[in-house]
Scaffold this active site. Structure first.
Site, PDB file in Angstrom:
ATOM      1  CE  LYS A 161     -83.262  99.854 -81.199  1.00 36.30           C
ATOM      2  NZ  LYS A 161     -83.236 101.242 -80.735  1.00 36.30           N
ATOM      3  N   GLY A 211     -82.269 103.924 -91.238  1.00 38.61           N
ATOM      4  CA  GLY A 211     -81.447 104.749 -90.361  1.00 38.61           C
ATOM      5  C   GLY A 211     -80.237 105.275 -91.107  1.00 38.61           C
ATOM      6  CD  GLU A 233     -85.599 101.948 -98.286  1.00 39.56           C
ATOM      7  OE1 GLU A 233     -85.163 103.026 -98.742  1.00 39.56           O
ATOM      8  OE2 GLU A 233     -86.007 101.023 -99.011  1.00 39.56           O
ATOM      9  CB  CYS A 267     -84.543 109.565 -95.596  1.00 37.19           C
ATOM     10  SG  CYS A 267     -86.196 108.986 -95.983  1.00 37.19           S
ATOM     11  CD  GLU A 365     -79.160 112.102 -93.985  1.00 31.96           C
ATOM     12  OE1 GLU A 365     -78.602 111.468 -93.070  1.00 31.96           O
ATOM     13  OE2 GLU A 365     -80.144 111.661 -94.607  1.00 31.96           O
TER      14      GLU A 365
HETATM   15  P1  NDP Z   1     -79.309 105.451 -86.666  1.00 33.66           P
HETATM   16  O1  NDP Z   1     -78.599 104.678 -87.689  1.00 33.66           O
HETATM   17  O2  NDP Z   1     -78.532 106.144 -85.632  1.00 33.66           O
HETATM   18  O3  NDP Z   1     -80.355 104.533 -85.891  1.00 33.66           O
HETATM   19  C1  NDP Z   1     -81.357 103.788 -86.567  1.00 33.66           C
HETATM   20  C2  NDP Z   1     -81.840 102.669 -85.662  1.00 33.66           C
HETATM   21  O4  NDP Z   1     -80.789 101.724 -85.481  1.00 33.66           O
HETATM   22  C3  NDP Z   1     -82.197 103.136 -84.257  1.00 33.66           C
HETATM   23  O5  NDP Z   1     -83.291 102.405 -83.797  1.00 33.66           O
HETATM   24  C4  NDP Z   1     -80.952 102.797 -83.471  1.00 33.66           C
HETATM   25  O6  NDP Z   1     -81.183 102.660 -82.101  1.00 33.66           O
HETATM   26  C5  NDP Z   1     -80.586 101.470 -84.102  1.00 33.66           C
HETATM   27  N1  NDP Z   1     -79.206 101.036 -83.912  1.00 33.66           N
HETATM   28  C6  NDP Z   1     -78.140 101.753 -83.479  1.00 33.66           C
HETATM   29  N2  NDP Z   1     -77.024 100.971 -83.463  1.00 33.66           N
HETATM   30  C7  NDP Z   1     -77.403  99.737 -83.894  1.00 33.66           C
HETATM   31  C8  NDP Z   1     -76.724  98.507 -84.119  1.00 33.66           C
HETATM   32  N3  NDP Z   1     -75.417  98.378 -83.908  1.00 33.66           N
HETATM   33  N4  NDP Z   1     -77.422  97.455 -84.582  1.00 33.66           N
HETATM   34  C9  NDP Z   1     -78.740  97.551 -84.837  1.00 33.66           C
HETATM   35  N5  NDP Z   1     -79.453  98.698 -84.638  1.00 33.66           N
HETATM   36  C10 NDP Z   1     -78.791  99.778 -84.187  1.00 33.66           C
HETATM   37  O7  NDP Z   1     -80.246 106.470 -87.492  1.00 33.66           O
HETATM   38  P2  NDP Z   1     -81.127 107.656 -86.909  1.00 33.66           P
HETATM   39  O8  NDP Z   1     -82.098 107.121 -85.906  1.00 33.66           O
HETATM   40  O9  NDP Z   1     -80.212 108.762 -86.529  1.00 33.66           O
HETATM   41  O10 NDP Z   1     -82.007 108.082 -88.166  1.00 33.66           O
HETATM   42  C11 NDP Z   1     -81.673 109.096 -89.046  1.00 33.66           C
HETATM   43  C12 NDP Z   1     -81.141 108.522 -90.331  1.00 33.66           C
HETATM   44  O11 NDP Z   1     -82.140 107.677 -90.920  1.00 33.66           O
HETATM   45  C13 NDP Z   1     -80.839 109.565 -91.397  1.00 33.66           C
HETATM   46  O12 NDP Z   1     -79.603 109.275 -92.001  1.00 33.66           O
HETATM   47  C14 NDP Z   1     -81.956 109.379 -92.408  1.00 33.66           C
HETATM   48  O13 NDP Z   1     -81.617 109.788 -93.710  1.00 33.66           O
HETATM   49  C15 NDP Z   1     -82.221 107.919 -92.318  1.00 33.66           C
HETATM   50  N6  NDP Z   1     -83.560 107.608 -92.817  1.00 33.66           N
HETATM   51  C16 NDP Z   1     -83.680 106.976 -94.018  1.00 33.66           C
HETATM   52  C17 NDP Z   1     -84.925 106.737 -94.566  1.00 33.66           C
HETATM   53  C18 NDP Z   1     -85.083 106.057 -95.897  1.00 33.66           C
HETATM   54  O14 NDP Z   1     -86.187 105.625 -96.197  1.00 33.66           O
HETATM   55  N7  NDP Z   1     -84.053 105.963 -96.716  1.00 33.66           N
HETATM   56  C19 NDP Z   1     -86.161 107.159 -93.869  1.00 33.66           C
HETATM   57  C20 NDP Z   1     -85.904 107.792 -92.599  1.00 33.66           C
HETATM   58  C21 NDP Z   1     -84.648 108.007 -92.103  1.00 33.66           C
HETATM   59  P3  NDP Z   1     -80.998 103.946 -81.139  1.00 33.66           P
HETATM   60  O15 NDP Z   1     -81.619 105.127 -81.791  1.00 33.66           O
HETATM   61  O16 NDP Z   1     -81.725 103.547 -79.930  1.00 33.66           O
HETATM   62  O17 NDP Z   1     -79.520 104.119 -80.985  1.00 33.66           O
END
Ligand code: NDP
Length: 499
Positions: A161, A211, A233, A267, A365
């Site tokens: 997803k 995320g 992560e 990240c 962040e």
């Molecule tokens: P989000 O948490 O907003 O979204 C991550 C994913 O989760 C998206 O596909 C999102 O869908 C989905 N999602 C949203 N709500 C739900 C739910 N209730 N249940 C399951 N899935 C859900 O993160 P971002 O996309 O904004 O990404 C940025 C963040 O990711 C930053 O904080 C960054 O640091 C972190 N990150 C961490 C990494 C690591 O390796 N530690 C690497 C890369 C990023 P949708 O977008 O469609 O809402």
């Protein structure tokens, strides 16, 4: 017609494509297909699955330009940065094809327990079934399909997803799966919003989530209720420590790359810098020069831009708020300072000084092309401030004294610490990478990066005719004495221990 999500190019603000917005029933159906395909996929064994992963590797290399252009178009990062993701995909396919079997081979265990002497003990690793991978928008390939690869190598099938902001790269991965002949259902993509992610968590056997910390906690909560494994992560606020004896040119070059890569939307970006007082002015001057030289804009070919657009619309507000809050609190923006006017979502590379630890730019962040730098008295103060954070993803230390660098690394509260480097660890696929504190749970890469997609089974075998010491043993005083003697022989006498 069912609902669709329009995908925008953040460099131009124009809609480029649309993808289906899947509902919970459609997501459940994808998981059911994946579940049906899993036994045959697992039965192929490591060699059989490895052949598909090698085809995948070749596909990445044969289609590198198309993949990089897709990432560039939906995410806004430069083509050069998009290419790093493509190369990661190719390397990871080859890596897991080669190493999965060794990481997941049966382990023969030797026990010194007198109660199991002579028994055969084995640990084995079996695929969990269907893995749900949920990914962010900042690395549409690396942190999305990248995690699918070890899940498949372990014998699972996977449903991905992607973020609704950047689903096109994942759709391209589904096309790749068809082109390389991956059996139906082994890998599929559930395009949709957060609701599709939540639906996926309801049906899969394990979740790999990348995320934000906020969403990660929700996902972990639901996985906890379902008692399924989940690896997280999450976000970071990675500190950099520059000591007085550092190679400042190197510290400045690497910090520039790690802070500005993907316009800071990484990240593991360097998000705050602590510099020892004697070299503070020189380091700031080196960074200012470098920030001023960055070319901001849409890349029109390889090597044409260093700072692309911000991908996610609300990011412009977050980055603006952090800079304005810092300036209102007495900080100075030595470069940039605001949104670039004109087409697309671009923020000027902004170097902040005279910041303090309590400003939003030092605590939350930022995920943008900004970098706050703070003067510290000594290494001890730098370590204290670096650790004063809710996050613990990565950290970097710059010093020519490698012993001191490694000592400081051990004092830092972060899942990964680099000495005189940054980000490079991500490309050592043997090295686990995962966050402490609010930055996550579990690890990607290395042994742990594939074992998390398996169920562990321990097997104890007693040969026919062996004495049943454990069950038959009457715990009489004589036996306790025998046992005590045995334990002393095997593990030493308690009085010899230091505590
Ligand atoms: P989000 O948490 O907003 O979204 C991550 C994913 O989760 C998206 O596909 C999102 O869908 C989905 N999602 C949203 N709500 C739900 C739910 N209730 N249940 C399951 N899935 C859900 O993160 P971002 O996309 O904004 O990404 C940025 C963040 O990711 C930053 O904080 C960054 O640091 C972190 N990150 C961490 C990494 C690591 O390796 N530690 C690497 C890369 C990023 P949708 O977008 O469609 O809402």
């Amino acid at each position: 017609m069912s609902a669709v999500i329009e995908v925008e190019n953040p460099s131009t603000g124009k809609t480029i494509e649309s993808v289906p917005d899947l509902g919970p029933v459609e997501v459940e159906a994808l998981v059911a297909t994946a579940r049906a395909a899993q036994p045959a996929w697992a039965a192929l064994g490591y060699a059989g699955r490895g052949r598909y992963l090698r085809r995948m590797q070749k596909w990445f290399l044969d289609n590198a330009d198309q993949i990089a252009e897709t990432i560039h178009a939906e995410n806004g990062k430069s083509l050069d940065e998009a290419n790093i993701e493509v190369m990661y995909g190719a390397v990871a396919s080859a890596f897991w094809a080669k190493h999965a079997s060794a990481y997941l081979a049966d382990e023969k265990i030797t026990s010194r327990s007198p109660l199991v002497l002579g028994r055969k003990l084995v640990v084995r690793y079996q695929p969990v079934g269907v893995v749900g991978v949920i990914g962010p928008w900042n690395n549409p390939l690396l942190n999305n399909f990248g995690d699918v690869i070890p899940a498949l190598a372990a014998g699972n099938t996977a449903v991905l997803k992607p973020s609704e902001i950047t689903p096109l790269t994942s759709v391209l991965m589904a096309e790749m799966a068809r082109e390389i002949g991956l059996p139906d259902g082994v890998f599929s993509v559930a395009t949709g919003t957060g609701a599709a992610g939540a639906a996926l968590v309801e049906h899969v056997d394990a979740v790999m989530f990348t995320g934000s910390t906020r969403t990660g906690k929700k996902v972990a909560g639901r996985c906890g209720e379902r008692l399924i494994p989940c690896s997280l992560e999450l976000g970071g606020k990675d500190p950099v420590i520059v000591l007085a004896d550092a190679d400042l040119e190197r510290a400045a070059n690497v910090t520039l790359f790690s802070a500005m890569h993907n316009s800071g939307q990484t990240c593991t970006s360097s998000e705050r810098v602590y510099v020892e007082a004697p070299v503070y002015d020189e380091f700031v001057a080196l960074m200012t020069e470098r920030f001023e030289s960055l070319r901001v804009g849409e890349s029109t070919g390889f090597g044409t831009s260093e700072s692309g657009s911000l991908t996610f619309p609300p990011q412009l507000d977050t980055v603006t708020r952090h800079v304005e809050d810092a300036v209102a609190g007495g900080a100075k923006a030595l470069t940039g300072g605001g949104v670039r006017q004109g087409e697309g979502r671009f923020f000027e590379p902004t170097l902040l000084v005279d910041v303090d630890q309590d400003m939003a730019c030092m605590r939350e962040e930022t995920f943008g092309p900004t970098l706050p730098i703070m003067k510290v008295a000594d290494a001890a103060e730098a370590v204290r401030l670096a650790n004063d954070s809710a996050y613990g993803l990565q950290a970097a230390v710059y010093t020519k004294d490698l012993a001191k660098g490694q000592r400081i690394a051990r004092e830092l509260q972060a899942g990964t610490v680099t000495v005189n480097d940054a980000l490079a660890n991500y490309f050592a696929l043997e090295l686990p990478m995962g966050g402490w504190k609010d930055s996550g749970l579990g690890a990607r890469h290395g042994r742990d990066g594939i074992r998390k997609f398996t169920k562990r089974q321990s097997i104890l075998v007693t040969r026919f005719g062996m004495k049943n010491e454990l069950h038959g043993m009457p715990f009489k005083a004589t036996n306790i004495r025998t046992l005590t003697r045995l334990i002393k022989t095997l593990y030493g006498h308690p009085r010899n221990t230091k505590d």
